[in-house]
Design an enzyme around this catalytic site. Sequence first.
Site, short mmCIF file in Angstrom:
data_model
loop_
_atom_site.label_atom_id
_atom_site.label_comp_id
_atom_site.label_asym_id
_atom_site.label_seq_id
_atom_site.Cartn_x
_atom_site.Cartn_y
_atom_site.Cartn_z
N GLU A 129 0.85 -1.19 0.00
CA GLU A 129 0.00 0.00 0.00
C GLU A 129 0.89 1.24 0.00
O GLU A 129 2.10 1.14 0.14
CB GLU A 129 -0.92 0.00 1.23
CG GLU A 129 -1.88 -1.18 1.26
CD GLU A 129 -2.77 -1.18 2.50
OE1 GLU A 129 -2.72 -0.19 3.27
OE2 GLU A 129 -3.50 -2.16 2.69
N ALA A 132 2.45 1.22 3.31
CA ALA A 132 2.79 -0.11 3.82
C ALA A 132 3.50 -0.87 2.71
O ALA A 132 2.92 -1.69 2.01
CB ALA A 132 1.53 -0.87 4.26
N ILE A 159 0.76 -2.51 -8.16
CA ILE A 159 0.32 -3.87 -8.49
C ILE A 159 0.64 -4.18 -9.96
O ILE A 159 0.12 -3.54 -10.88
CB ILE A 159 -1.18 -4.04 -8.21
CG1 ILE A 159 -1.49 -3.60 -6.77
CG2 ILE A 159 -1.59 -5.49 -8.45
CD1 ILE A 159 -0.65 -4.27 -5.69
N ARG A 271 32.94 -4.38 -33.30
CA ARG A 271 33.39 -2.98 -33.23
C ARG A 271 34.92 -2.89 -33.29
O ARG A 271 35.61 -3.61 -32.56
CB ARG A 271 32.88 -2.37 -31.92
CG ARG A 271 33.38 -0.97 -31.61
CD ARG A 271 32.78 0.07 -32.52
NE ARG A 271 33.02 1.42 -32.01
CZ ARG A 271 32.80 2.53 -32.71
NH1 ARG A 271 32.32 2.45 -33.94
NH2 ARG A 271 33.03 3.71 -32.17
N GLY A 344 28.62 5.27 -26.76
CA GLY A 344 27.47 6.11 -27.10
C GLY A 344 26.30 5.31 -27.63
O GLY A 344 25.14 5.66 -27.38
N GLU A 367 9.06 -7.14 -4.71
CA GLU A 367 9.02 -8.35 -3.86
C GLU A 367 10.02 -8.25 -2.71
O GLU A 367 10.63 -9.23 -2.30
CB GLU A 367 9.24 -9.60 -4.70
CG GLU A 367 8.10 -9.82 -5.68
CD GLU A 367 7.87 -11.27 -6.02
OE1 GLU A 367 8.19 -12.15 -5.19
OE2 GLU A 367 7.33 -11.52 -7.10
N THR A 369 12.66 -4.95 -1.11
CA THR A 369 13.91 -4.32 -1.51
C THR A 369 15.09 -5.18 -1.08
O THR A 369 14.97 -6.05 -0.20
CB THR A 369 14.05 -2.94 -0.85
OG1 THR A 369 14.16 -3.11 0.58
CG2 THR A 369 12.86 -2.04 -1.17
#
Length: 384
Positions: A129, A132, A159, A271, A344, A367, A369
């Site tokens: 929430e 929360a 969500i 490259r 770049g 899920e 931190t």
Amino acid sequence: MSFDLFKINEDHEAIREAVRAVAEEQIAPHAAEADEREEFPKASYDALVASDFHAPHVPEQYGGAGADALATCIVIEEVARVCASSSLIPAVNKLGSMPLILAANEEVKAKYLPPLASGEAGFSYGLSERDAGSDTASMRCRATPSGDDWILNGQKSWITNAGFSEYYTVLAVTDPEGRRGANVSAFVVEKSDPGFSFGAKEKKLGIKGSPTRELLFDQVRIPGDRMVGEPGQGLKIALRTLDHTRVTIAAQAVGIAQGALDHALGYVKERKQFGKHIADFQGIQFMLADMAMAVETARQMVYTAAAKSERGDDDLSFFGAAAKCHASDVAMSVTTDAVQLLGGYGYTRDFPLERMMRDAKITQIYEGTNQIQRVVMARQLLKD
């Protein structure tokens, strides 16, 4: 703690081969567009449903593929390798339905798991929430008894796949005077329930193809037979769910990191600077070696945690948190280095690496931190 190893078998390798083909041929072509337009990747969803990879964890008795936890992680990893937003389809379907698999009675499982298995419905998870997040026990969403039913009021934030999913496992306080953490219950809410609506789509840094919205409840009547588990057991069910599903986020992180490494390898071999391929410079080689080593160690942690999830080992809390924490940190580091290797070009949308770098960040946040993961691990260590 148990350190039993997982075992990759021929079925797992066959699943990897099959889902990689689907991902590269039918999901990758739409990844940039889904990110650019911030639209749910319906083409990816259709491809995953057609191949039975949208919710592979659902048991066979409910019409699902019955994939074990390791196979489910392989599916998520391979999809995330080309499109993190699309990988949230199988990941969130597991997150939303795992409380039912762990704790619901047979009637609830028989009603809601078959539509998920067939692809008729998605399943999301409503725990956090506004005030929360990490402190889930402080939630304010309320479910008040009304005869045999419950009246749901409040909101849920952040969500995943909200608005797309048909079903939602929602946690709400059912005993305001009860002991904190033991006064929460879980319910299945249907998208069509009167009084249930969604907030505006969040404007996000990454995973833009996966809608993130608030769930809003205004006098939503929930039949009593839609409770998942027993009254007051909701938070316990929610935390057990996260023990299992943090492993899938770890798999997503590994997939993102692997995809970034693959693109970086292809680039440095082509490259040229100072008259030779930049892959021939030792400094570049050391970077690549470190990236590959990090990805592989994260993958091994994820697979070990997945095996523990399948067995329901007592130390799953530690290994699930460790896998999620380490793999997400690796994803952030490897995608950052991959952008650096392209110079770049890595900073432009002509290549997918800037998208992968943006997508990787959320794996360190949702899920739980990575700070919370370290709390979980420390508590497990001190308990043991």
